[in-house]
Each structure stands twice: as structure tokens, then as C-alpha cells.
Design an enzyme around this catalytic site. Sequence first.
Site, mmCIF file in Angstrom:
data_model
loop_
_atom_site.group_PDB
_atom_site.id
_atom_site.type_symbol
_atom_site.label_atom_id
_atom_site.label_comp_id
_atom_site.label_asym_id
_atom_site.label_seq_id
_atom_site.Cartn_x
_atom_site.Cartn_y
_atom_site.Cartn_z
ATOM 1 N N THR A 14 2.296 7.265 34.297
ATOM 2 C CA THR A 14 2.843 7.912 33.104
ATOM 3 C C THR A 14 3.025 9.417 33.278
ATOM 4 O O THR A 14 4.005 9.998 32.797
ATOM 5 C CB THR A 14 1.916 7.626 31.900
ATOM 6 O OG1 THR A 14 2.018 6.243 31.587
ATOM 7 C CG2 THR A 14 2.265 8.445 30.681
ATOM 8 N N SER A 56 0.954 2.015 37.985
ATOM 9 C CA SER A 56 -0.278 1.863 38.771
ATOM 10 C C SER A 56 -0.699 0.416 38.978
ATOM 11 O O SER A 56 -1.486 0.132 39.882
ATOM 12 C CB SER A 56 -1.413 2.668 38.147
ATOM 13 O OG SER A 56 -1.817 2.123 36.917
ATOM 14 N N THR A 85 -2.763 5.568 34.586
ATOM 15 C CA THR A 85 -4.118 5.402 34.065
ATOM 16 C C THR A 85 -4.574 3.941 34.030
ATOM 17 O O THR A 85 -5.773 3.667 33.947
ATOM 18 C CB THR A 85 -4.223 5.969 32.638
ATOM 19 O OG1 THR A 85 -3.222 5.341 31.831
ATOM 20 C CG2 THR A 85 -4.024 7.466 32.627
ATOM 21 N N ASP A 86 -3.612 3.008 34.094
ATOM 22 C CA ASP A 86 -3.982 1.601 33.893
ATOM 23 C C ASP A 86 -4.974 1.086 34.932
ATOM 24 O O ASP A 86 -5.859 0.288 34.611
ATOM 25 C CB ASP A 86 -2.740 0.712 33.899
ATOM 26 C CG ASP A 86 -1.883 0.928 32.656
ATOM 27 O OD1 ASP A 86 -2.348 1.571 31.708
ATOM 28 O OD2 ASP A 86 -0.736 0.443 32.650
#
Length: 328
Positions: A14, A56, A85-86
Site C-alpha cells: 500500500t 505483500s 502490511t498484510d
Amino acid sequence: MARPLIAVATLGGTISMAPVGGGGGAVPRLGAAELLGGLGDVPMDVLAETLAGIGSASLDFATLLRCREWGLRQDADGFVVVQGTDTLEETAYFLDLHWPSETPVVVTGAMRNAGLFSPDGPANLRNALTVAADPRSRGRGVLVTLNDDVHAARWVRKAHSSHLEAFSSAPAGPLGMVVEHAVHWFHPSPPRLPSLDGDDFGGLVPVVETGLDDSGAFLEHAASQPDVRGVVIAATGVGHVSSGTADVISRLVPSLPVVVASRTGAGPTLRSTYGFHGSESSLIAMGATMAGWLDARKSRILLHALLASGADRARIEQEFRARGDLDR
Ligand code: ASP
């Protein structure tokens, strides 16, 4: 005083995304140069490289090993890894297990892409540079910073899908916080264990979650797939499964490492409180390995990394005890 040299590798996520025209969703568009260019002047020298530009969930161990090699090669004072971030908690833990140096590694990302109000990417990246350049970060292994908090890779989880305050180290709490471009450390880091050095990452280590009305049939099916090298069970409570699932585990354990973690999201598996068929003590008696404080996601990374380094069953048990904090 010499300015610190910080190496920055970007992988996508992101933080690198912006919406495409015509109402399309955000996609990776910004590389390392653009992301760092947005920060203006910083009090460190930065050497940056775009290693990937993907969501990710599409990252893999091969890319992370390439990222680790790149970071080690730069011989910088600190290393920042930028990604989505996932799966950030998995990357951070994977790198933590495989980082042989005292040089700080700081993983960051963003919850809001560049097309939204108040994107958090620039602040997170700026904080990551600060943490990576702090001499007191040395020897702490891999750290994660988002939303001004500094977390240990060992504990951090993405605990909210969309909030800015998405990352949590419960119950241990963050190691520190970045305030006015300085790190305020709250806690020392636990002693580092030796880094792993496996390279045989082929095969599969699935996580199978269990719960109400689970006969164990899916676990048996998953474990019988070709290339499965081990299984992590996201078990209920303190490490419990149904009696049908316990029967399956007892059949699997002689030929396959089975690690039992708690699906609750916080708190350890136990060792000796319950005694029914499917309880933690019954699974231990069968030969299953308990994950302790490691959740199922981190357990999957650790089990795969141990198998990649050729660990036998005794070593797997010993490493989970040490790294799952069962021995502390
Ligand atoms: N939503 C994700 C992120 O925070 C996308 C990804 O993980 O790549 O970056």
C-alpha cells in the site's frame, strides 16, 4: 559526526500504491526513489533499491532471501524493508530468524495509500529511517515500525484490517515509540538466538484451523497432499482439538511434524493443565510440538525455516521451546 548510512529495499504494498485513473483501485506505482523523494532532506545517507512492486500476499521466501542478501551486501548502519502490511508480520519474523548480524533491520509499510486523505506512508518511512539509524537498535534483530510504535518481529501482528493503529504486540507491548524523530525505548530486547541458514524452502507447510464440528477430515486431506513437509494446527484455546482431529494427529505424527498453536490471537498454548483426548497434554504425548507464545502464522514461518535447514524432530521441538518462549 559522520552521517549514518541506511539501506532501503522496497517490495511494494500500500505504501507504494496509488489509484489508477478512471476510478480504478490502488496498484503499486512508486519505487524506492519516489518514496524516499517524498521525505525531503533527512539526516542520514540513504542507499535505496526497488526489489519488487507487488501486493505483500504475493511475496515469497525466495524474494525475502534476495532482500536479505541485498541488505547484508550494503554493509550499512541500518537496513529498512518496505512492503505491504498484510504479511508484514511474517516477513519481519522470517528476516528475524535469518538475520545473522547486529545491524538493525526495520520493516515498515502503510495502511493508507497515496490517493487517500492523510496517507501514513511518509511518516512510517521517516520513522523507519530513524529507528534504523539509532545505535541502540543494534543487536535487537528485526524491528517493525508503524503508527509511531516500534515492535519486535517476534511479537508483532496485524490486528486490524484498516485502522491506522493496526499493529499490536499484545501481550508483550511495543518496544518503544518514535517521538520527534527520536526513539524512546521502553524495553530491552530478549537475547537473540542464533540465526537459521536453511536454503531448501521447497514443499508446503500449511496452517489448518480447527474448531466446532471438525472431524479432522480436512486436516487428513491437507496433510496427505504431495510436498507437505509439516503442518501447523491453529487450535482452539490453549491448544485443544476435537477428538476426531486428535485421532488424525496421532496418525500423522509418526511421519510428519505437527505444531499446535492457539487460534485465539493472544496467549500461549499450555503443556499440562488438561488431560482429555484432544487436550494439550494428550497432543504432546502423541508427539506434537506446542508453539507456546508463537501464533500459527509465525509457527508456519518457523517450522518451514527449520525444515529448510534440515532440522530433525528433536531440533524442531527444541527450537519451538526456545523461540516460543516455553523455556524462559
Ligand atoms: N493492504 C496491503 C498493505 O497494507 C496490501 C499489501 O499488503 O500489499 O500494503
